[in-house]
Design a protein around this motif. Structure first.
Motif, PDB file in Angstrom:
ATOM      1  N   THR A 260     -93.583 -50.159  28.792  1.00 60.82           N
ATOM      2  CA  THR A 260     -94.344 -51.034  27.811  1.00 60.82           C
ATOM      3  C   THR A 260     -93.417 -52.244  27.775  1.00 60.82           C
ATOM      4  OG1 THR A 260     -93.265 -49.983  25.926  1.00 60.82           O
ATOM      5  CG2 THR A 260     -95.262 -49.319  26.544  1.00 60.82           C
ATOM      6  N   TYR A 261     -94.176 -53.314  27.607  1.00 58.07           N
ATOM      7  CA  TYR A 261     -93.451 -54.994  27.485  1.00 58.07           C
ATOM      8  C   TYR A 261     -93.981 -55.482  26.363  1.00 58.07           C
ATOM      9  CZ  TYR A 261     -92.689 -54.007  32.468  1.00 58.07           C
ATOM     10  OH  TYR A 261     -92.448 -53.599  33.673  1.00 58.07           O
ATOM     11  N   ARG A 262     -93.384 -56.361  25.665  1.00 57.72           N
ATOM     12  CA  ARG A 262     -93.449 -57.142  24.700  1.00 57.72           C
ATOM     13  C   ARG A 262     -93.187 -58.496  24.897  1.00 57.72           C
ATOM     14  NH1 ARG A 262     -91.216 -54.671  19.221  1.00 57.72           N
ATOM     15  NH2 ARG A 262     -92.473 -56.579  18.227  1.00 57.72           N
ATOM     16  N   GLY A 263     -94.139 -59.277  24.209  1.00 55.27           N
ATOM     17  CA  GLY A 263     -93.891 -60.930  24.442  1.00 55.27           C
ATOM     18  C   GLY A 263     -94.823 -61.556  24.866  1.00 55.27           C
ATOM     19  N   LYS A 264     -94.931 -62.900  25.284  1.00 53.52           N
ATOM     20  CA  LYS A 264     -95.779 -63.865  25.795  1.00 53.52           C
ATOM     21  C   LYS A 264     -96.461 -63.180  27.029  1.00 53.52           C
ATOM     22  CE  LYS A 264     -94.469 -68.128  23.652  1.00 53.52           C
ATOM     23  NZ  LYS A 264     -93.933 -69.527  23.676  1.00 53.52           N
ATOM     24  N   ASN A 265     -97.578 -63.438  27.397  1.00 50.41           N
ATOM     25  CA  ASN A 265     -98.476 -62.692  28.761  1.00 50.41           C
ATOM     26  C   ASN A 265     -97.698 -63.106  29.760  1.00 50.41           C
ATOM     27  OD1 ASN A 265    -100.308 -61.194  27.203  1.00 50.41           O
ATOM     28  ND2 ASN A 265    -101.399 -62.854  27.320  1.00 50.41           N
ATOM     29  N   GLU A 266     -97.266 -64.368  29.859  1.00 51.01           N
ATOM     30  CA  GLU A 266     -96.329 -64.803  31.397  1.00 51.01           C
ATOM     31  C   GLU A 266     -95.269 -64.263  31.485  1.00 51.01           C
ATOM     32  OE1 GLU A 266     -96.684 -68.544  28.435  1.00 51.01           O
ATOM     33  OE2 GLU A 266     -97.769 -66.782  28.971  1.00 51.01           O
ATOM     34  N   VAL A 267     -94.538 -64.097  30.304  1.00 50.91           N
ATOM     35  CA  VAL A 267     -93.217 -63.305  30.400  1.00 50.91           C
ATOM     36  C   VAL A 267     -93.310 -61.928  30.621  1.00 50.91           C
ATOM     37  CG1 VAL A 267     -90.965 -62.825  29.023  1.00 50.91           C
ATOM     38  CG2 VAL A 267     -92.230 -65.048  28.565  1.00 50.91           C
ATOM     39  N   VAL A 268     -94.242 -61.227  30.105  1.00 43.40           N
ATOM     40  CA  VAL A 268     -94.464 -59.944  30.312  1.00 43.40           C
ATOM     41  C   VAL A 268     -94.585 -59.796  31.863  1.00 43.40           C
ATOM     42  CG1 VAL A 268     -96.198 -58.109  30.024  1.00 43.40           C
ATOM     43  CG2 VAL A 268     -95.296 -59.292  28.062  1.00 43.40           C
ATOM     44  N   ILE A 269     -95.612 -60.563  32.546  1.00 48.22           N
ATOM     45  CA  ILE A 269     -95.837 -60.537  33.784  1.00 48.22           C
ATOM     46  C   ILE A 269     -94.745 -60.683  34.653  1.00 48.22           C
ATOM     47  CG2 ILE A 269     -97.334 -61.594  35.630  1.00 48.22           C
ATOM     48  CD1 ILE A 269     -98.832 -59.625  33.764  1.00 48.22           C
ATOM     49  N   LYS A 270     -93.898 -61.650  34.226  1.00 48.60           N
ATOM     50  CA  LYS A 270     -92.755 -61.752  35.078  1.00 48.60           C
ATOM     51  C   LYS A 270     -91.833 -60.640  35.045  1.00 48.60           C
ATOM     52  CE  LYS A 270     -88.604 -65.098  35.114  1.00 48.60           C
ATOM     53  NZ  LYS A 270     -87.787 -63.954  35.338  1.00 48.60           N
TER      54      LYS A 270
ATOM     55  N   LYS B 126     -98.963 -62.840  53.368  1.00 53.57           N
ATOM     56  CA  LYS B 126    -100.155 -63.315  52.749  1.00 53.57           C
ATOM     57  C   LYS B 126    -100.443 -62.900  51.364  1.00 53.57           C
ATOM     58  CE  LYS B 126    -103.255 -63.921  56.671  1.00 53.57           C
ATOM     59  NZ  LYS B 126    -104.393 -63.283  57.330  1.00 53.57           N
ATOM     60  N   ILE B 127    -100.674 -63.582  50.289  1.00 54.94           N
ATOM     61  CA  ILE B 127    -101.066 -63.212  49.043  1.00 54.94           C
ATOM     62  C   ILE B 127    -102.346 -63.536  48.609  1.00 54.94           C
ATOM     63  CG2 ILE B 127    -100.446 -63.205  46.679  1.00 54.94           C
ATOM     64  CD1 ILE B 127     -97.708 -64.428  47.746  1.00 54.94           C
ATOM     65  N   TYR B 128    -103.265 -62.424  48.603  1.00 60.13           N
ATOM     66  CA  TYR B 128    -104.775 -62.732  48.075  1.00 60.13           C
ATOM     67  C   TYR B 128    -104.695 -62.337  46.439  1.00 60.13           C
ATOM     68  CZ  TYR B 128    -105.697 -62.322  53.006  1.00 60.13           C
ATOM     69  OH  TYR B 128    -105.959 -62.249  54.283  1.00 60.13           O
ATOM     70  N   VAL B 129    -105.379 -63.618  45.674  1.00 60.92           N
ATOM     71  CA  VAL B 129    -105.559 -63.381  44.315  1.00 60.92           C
ATOM     72  C   VAL B 129    -107.201 -62.857  44.041  1.00 60.92           C
ATOM     73  CG1 VAL B 129    -105.503 -64.685  42.281  1.00 60.92           C
ATOM     74  CG2 VAL B 129    -103.816 -65.263  43.780  1.00 60.92           C
ATOM     75  N   THR B 130    -107.267 -61.876  43.621  1.00 64.16           N
ATOM     76  CA  THR B 130    -108.636 -61.318  43.255  1.00 64.16           C
ATOM     77  C   THR B 130    -108.982 -61.100  41.950  1.00 64.16           C
ATOM     78  OG1 THR B 130    -108.353 -59.035  43.870  1.00 64.16           O
ATOM     79  CG2 THR B 130    -108.646 -60.453  45.937  1.00 64.16           C
ATOM     80  N   THR B 131    -110.436 -60.994  41.720  1.00 60.91           N
ATOM     81  CA  THR B 131    -110.834 -60.614  40.343  1.00 60.91           C
ATOM     82  C   THR B 131    -111.294 -59.189  40.372  1.00 60.91           C
ATOM     83  OG1 THR B 131    -111.193 -62.986  39.823  1.00 60.91           O
ATOM     84  CG2 THR B 131    -112.310 -61.148  38.591  1.00 60.91           C
ATOM     85  N   ALA B 132    -110.888 -58.469  39.412  1.00 56.18           N
ATOM     86  CA  ALA B 132    -111.517 -57.110  39.442  1.00 56.18           C
ATOM     87  C   ALA B 132    -112.851 -57.134  39.283  1.00 56.18           C
ATOM     88  CB  ALA B 132    -110.798 -56.344  38.356  1.00 56.18           C
ATOM     89  N   GLY B 133    -113.647 -56.190  39.780  1.00 54.27           N
ATOM     90  CA  GLY B 133    -115.094 -56.192  39.639  1.00 54.27           C
ATOM     91  C   GLY B 133    -115.446 -55.215  38.244  1.00 54.27           C
TER      92      GLY B 133
ATOM     93  N   ILE C  29    -101.210 -65.517  36.434  1.00 58.12           N
ATOM     94  CA  ILE C  29    -101.303 -65.596  37.816  1.00 58.12           C
ATOM     95  C   ILE C  29    -100.378 -66.145  38.568  1.00 58.12           C
ATOM     96  CG2 ILE C  29    -102.840 -66.267  39.629  1.00 58.12           C
ATOM     97  CD1 ILE C  29    -105.317 -66.133  37.517  1.00 58.12           C
ATOM     98  N   GLU C  30     -99.713 -67.452  37.811  1.00 64.03           N
ATOM     99  CA  GLU C  30     -98.809 -68.179  38.519  1.00 64.03           C
ATOM    100  C   GLU C  30     -97.401 -67.285  38.551  1.00 64.03           C
ATOM    101  OE1 GLU C  30     -97.220 -71.486  40.600  1.00 64.03           O
ATOM    102  OE2 GLU C  30     -99.264 -70.799  40.212  1.00 64.03           O
ATOM    103  N   ALA C  31     -97.295 -66.662  37.416  1.00 63.51           N
ATOM    104  CA  ALA C  31     -95.994 -65.850  37.487  1.00 63.51           C
ATOM    105  C   ALA C  31     -95.994 -64.868  38.267  1.00 63.51           C
ATOM    106  CB  ALA C  31     -95.829 -65.317  35.804  1.00 63.51           C
ATOM    107  N   ALA C  32     -97.038 -64.181  38.438  1.00 58.33           N
ATOM    108  CA  ALA C  32     -96.822 -63.052  39.481  1.00 58.33           C
ATOM    109  C   ALA C  32     -96.863 -63.507  41.064  1.00 58.33           C
ATOM    110  CB  ALA C  32     -98.274 -62.334  39.467  1.00 58.33           C
ATOM    111  N   LYS C  33     -97.823 -64.716  41.127  1.00 61.26           N
ATOM    112  CA  LYS C  33     -97.716 -65.263  42.506  1.00 61.26           C
ATOM    113  C   LYS C  33     -96.241 -65.668  42.720  1.00 61.26           C
ATOM    114  CE  LYS C  33    -100.593 -68.042  45.511  1.00 61.26           C
ATOM    115  NZ  LYS C  33    -101.898 -69.125  45.491  1.00 61.26           N
ATOM    116  N   ASN C  34     -95.542 -66.134  42.045  1.00 58.56           N
ATOM    117  CA  ASN C  34     -94.250 -66.636  42.194  1.00 58.56           C
ATOM    118  C   ASN C  34     -93.368 -65.632  42.988  1.00 58.56           C
ATOM    119  OD1 ASN C  34     -94.688 -69.206  41.888  1.00 58.56           O
ATOM    120  ND2 ASN C  34     -94.187 -69.552  39.637  1.00 58.56           N
ATOM    121  N   ALA C  35     -93.515 -64.502  41.951  1.00 54.01           N
ATOM    122  CA  ALA C  35     -92.560 -63.259  42.178  1.00 54.01           C
ATOM    123  C   ALA C  35     -92.666 -62.745  43.243  1.00 54.01           C
ATOM    124  CB  ALA C  35     -92.717 -62.244  41.317  1.00 54.01           C
TER     125      ALA C  35
END
Length: 282
Positions: free
Chosen positions: A199-209, A253-260, A239-245
């Protein structure tokens, strides 16, 4: 031999990716009250609005045997000699068993239980297409893909557990505690089923990082040829935080997609995951 690569709409990729790898999709159905829609056409925003208004989840319906039979026959009519079909995990849906029953009555149809979801399925489909382009026999392709199923790393971080609660996968007490502490749980797909992890806490972009750092550390032998970043209305910063990682780790190749609609119905808004195959020797 001309081989069709086939999946269900739970693959969660763009039309451009489907075209790039010549992947054919048969859709799940989604029921929003009295409105019946098709997964891939109903947007995440429609799902969120429905849940906010009705406090219940849409009903999703797996592809039935008749639909599979139509789908497979259509591919044969288009000139394909064999079909390799990837299904949503058999522990999450009846799709695999329905497809398998149809395949048993047909020739040259190979159905694979992905034991995954979303773009975890896409990773296997892309691998199958690469093998087909190398002119491998369809049975050999199916065997190689089955051997690789267990190496798919599929995980994501939820922004809310409300959708798990509405779906009966989270108790009212747990929902209260998670919301009170503003926790963001990580869900991993293990042997075909979803399990809670960190489990994570904090701002969303920090959580994703932090989530990406943990996943890339835990699953540290990736096939760097391709990775997916899949989300449901995540912010640009997330999205940027995850893409950078993923970029820093060296994925080509990194594909960014939206869940259906089907996947969104279970994960809710601002969910984000990174997915790749963790067997770097391939």
């Amino acid at each position: 031999m001309k081989i069709a690569i086939s999946t269900e709409s739970t693959i969660d990729v763009t039309k451009e990716v489907l075209e790039e790898y010549d992947i054919h999709v048969v859709p799940f159905s989604v029921l929003l009250g009295e409105k019946m829609g098709i997964d891939g056409e109903i947007t995440p925003e429609e799902i969120f609005a429905y849940v906010d208004e009705n406090k219940t989840l849409p009903k999703t319906s797996a592809v039935n045997e008749f639909q599979y039979e139509e789908h497979f026959n259509k591919l044969f009519e288009q000139g394909y000699d064999a079909i390799i079909h990837f299904s949503l995990s058999s522990l999450m849906s009846s799709a695999f068993s329905n497809a398998q029953r149809v395949a048993e009555k047909m020739k040259n149809v190979f159905v694979i239980d992905s034991k995954s979801l979303s773009t975890g399925i896409a990773l296997l489909a892309i691998y199958a297409r690469k093998l087909a382009n190398e002119n491998l026999d369809p049975a050999e392709i199916a065997n190689k893909c089955n051997d690789r199923v267990g190496a798919v790393q599929a995980s994501f971080v939820l922004n809310t557990v409300d959708y798990l609660y509405h779906g009966g996968r989270c108790s009212a007490m747990k929902k209260f505690g998670v919301n009170l502490l503003r926790l963001k749980p990580e869900i991993i797909v293990s042997d075909g089923k979803m399990e809670s992890s960190r489990t994570y806490r904090g701002k969303n972009e920090v959580v994703i990082k932090n989530y990406c750092e943990d996943v890339l550390s835990d699953f540290n032998n990736p096939d760097l040829s391709v990775a997916f970043l899949t989300h449901s209305s995540a912010s640009p910063e997330m999205i940027e935080a995850a893409k950078n990682a993923l970029t820093e780790r060296g994925f080509k190749k990194i594909y960014v997609t939206t869940a259906g609609a089907t996947i969104t119905s279970h994960c809710g808004p601002k969910c984000l995951g990174i997915l790749y195959i963790n067997d770097g020797q391939k």
